[in-house]
Design a protein around this motif. Structure first.
Motif, short mmCIF file in Angstrom:
data_model
loop_
_atom_site.label_atom_id
_atom_site.label_comp_id
_atom_site.label_asym_id
_atom_site.label_seq_id
_atom_site.Cartn_x
_atom_site.Cartn_y
_atom_site.Cartn_z
N HIS A 1 40.45 -85.49 151.94
CA HIS A 1 40.99 -86.56 151.10
C HIS A 1 39.85 -87.30 150.40
O HIS A 1 39.97 -87.71 149.23
N ARG B 1 39.65 -80.29 141.26
CA ARG B 1 40.69 -81.21 141.71
C ARG B 1 41.88 -80.44 142.29
O ARG B 1 42.37 -80.76 143.39
N ASP B 2 42.33 -79.42 141.58
CA ASP B 2 43.44 -78.62 142.08
C ASP B 2 43.05 -77.85 143.33
O ASP B 2 43.85 -77.69 144.26
N VAL C 1 40.79 -78.70 145.68
CA VAL C 1 40.76 -79.60 146.85
C VAL C 1 42.17 -80.05 147.20
O VAL C 1 42.50 -80.22 148.38
N SER C 2 43.02 -80.20 146.20
CA SER C 2 44.39 -80.60 146.46
C SER C 2 45.11 -79.57 147.32
O SER C 2 45.87 -79.92 148.23
N VAL D 1 36.25 -86.32 143.49
CA VAL D 1 36.48 -85.46 142.33
C VAL D 1 37.22 -86.21 141.23
O VAL D 1 36.89 -86.09 140.04
N ILE D 2 38.21 -87.01 141.61
CA ILE D 2 38.94 -87.81 140.63
C ILE D 2 37.99 -88.78 139.93
O ILE D 2 38.05 -88.97 138.70
N GLU E 1 43.66 -79.95 150.95
CA GLU E 1 44.03 -81.16 151.69
C GLU E 1 45.52 -81.20 152.04
O GLU E 1 45.93 -81.96 152.90
N TYR F 1 38.61 -85.33 147.51
CA TYR F 1 39.56 -85.43 146.39
C TYR F 1 39.34 -86.72 145.60
O TYR F 1 39.34 -86.71 144.37
N ASP F 2 39.13 -87.82 146.31
CA ASP F 2 38.87 -89.10 145.64
C ASP F 2 37.60 -89.02 144.81
O ASP F 2 37.53 -89.55 143.69
#
Length: 356
Positions: free
Chosen positions: A257, A234-235, A237-238, A263-264, A241, A260-261
């Motif tokens: 993005h 998550r971190d 990809v953050s 992964v969340i 992005e 990221y969604d």
């Protein structure tokens, strides 16, 4: 069951940048293939030589260098060809590495865990995938000759077949597609584990057995491993992005993005499964306790019924000479009838109190 750490003691005392493989040895050699495409044509060089990689990467279009099997010799040779920092090469060979991203100016390095469902072992296999993104090339490192390649196979088929945006866009889109394929396989693993958790939950609720505790322990370990593997993504990809690196174009950031969604969503599912497994342990202990309580209640009722019967039998078991009932013709049937009547009255009373 994947291990959290393995063979870390071999790195103790060595200077930074020492190229030493850490983890399970999945291949004794490295197989290298190079794919080049430019939206018009596709060429592939199988079993490429280390000395030819830089020349192949300088070809027009996008070059994808696939390395299956980690050996210090192959990783060091690729590092020399593309001037990759020794610390990056060390991280590639250290397969217990935490997922992370690092920008070294000329190239971008990302290390993640790939997860693959294995029907033959009724579980999943985890291995490290390292991606190097350069101006017009991507280098992918997987641990085994065939393991991680299964995760990246769909991307390879799209490139080979000349289908979709991947063949028209640059190396950063290829990099995104590889990362997206790895994250998508997390859902397959979670689906597999979810079915096992649901089945185990039903078994524990209906008939708790000691052997189910071992299955529960294995699943809890798997959830911990997944959490350790997915949360850092998550971190990672953050960072990508947010556009903090020049290697990712703005047109590709939009697609990140979506990763990221995903992964969340994976993280939320992992947390839900962990809570379910913790609750299943409580259900197991409660079920075992309830069964024990039922057994103890039944034994207590039986003991309570036999208390007056034992008293009567004890009275008439005394060796007194003058006991009128002993000489009576109907003494024995009367005593047996009284004992039977007491038993029936006590059972009726217990049922009325809903103790039985």
């Amino acid at each position: 069951m994947p291990k959290f750490t393995r063979n870390l003691s071999s790195k103790v005392g060595l200077p930074p940048g020492t190229l030493l493989h850490v983890g399970d040895t999945r291949a004794d050699k490295a197989y290298i293939s190079v794919a080049n495409y430019d939206g018009v044509g596709f060429t592939e060089t199988k079993d490429a030589l280390l000395g030819d990689l830089k020349k192949l990467a300088d070809m027009q279009g996008v070059t994808w260098i696939q390395v299956q099997g980690l050996t210090a010799e192959a990783v060091e040779g690729i590092g020399q060809q593309f001037t990759i920092h020794p610390l990056v090469l060390e991280d590639i060979l250290h397969t217990n590495q935490r997922p992370k991203v690092a920008d070294y100016g000329d190239y971008l390095c990302v290390i993640v865990k790939s997860l693959t469902v294995k029907a033959e072992i009724d579980g999943y296999e985890a291995e490290q995938v390292s991606l190097i993104l350069g101006p017009n090339y991507v280098i992918s490192f997987v641990e085994s000759l065939y393991g991680g390649k299964d995760v990246l196979a769909s991307v390879y088929e799209r490139v080979r077949g000349g289908r979709g945006k991947i063949c028209r866009l640059g190396a950063d889109y290829l990099f995104y597609a590889l990362l997206d394929s790895i994250v998508d396989h997390y859902f397959l693993v979670l689906e597999h584990l979810g079915e096992k958790i649901e089945l185990l939950e039903n078994q524990i609720a209906n008939q708790p057995r000691p052997e189910l505790l071992q299955e529960l322990h294995v699943l809890k370990h798997d959830m911990l491993f997944l959490r350790k593997s997915v949360w850092p993504v998550r971190d990672l990809v953050s960072v990508l992005e947010r556009g903090e690196t020049s290697h990712i174009k703005d047109s590709t950031v939009v697609y990140l993005h979506d990763i990221y969604d995903h992964v969340i969503q994976v993280i939320e599912t992992v947390e839900i499964y962990r809570d379910m497994l913790s609750g299943m342990l409580d259900i197991y202990l409660s079920s075992v306790s309830n069964r024990m309580s039922e057994v103890m209640k039944m034994l207590t009722i039986i003991s309570t019924i036999f208390i007056p019967l034992t008293f009567i039998a004890g009275v008439y078991g005394m060796n007194f000479t003058h006991m009128p009932e002993l000489e009576w013709e109907y003494g024995y049937p009367m005593i047996v009838s009284i004992m039977l009547g007491i038993s029936l009255l006590m059972v009726r009373y217990f049922r009325k109190k809903q103790w039985l």
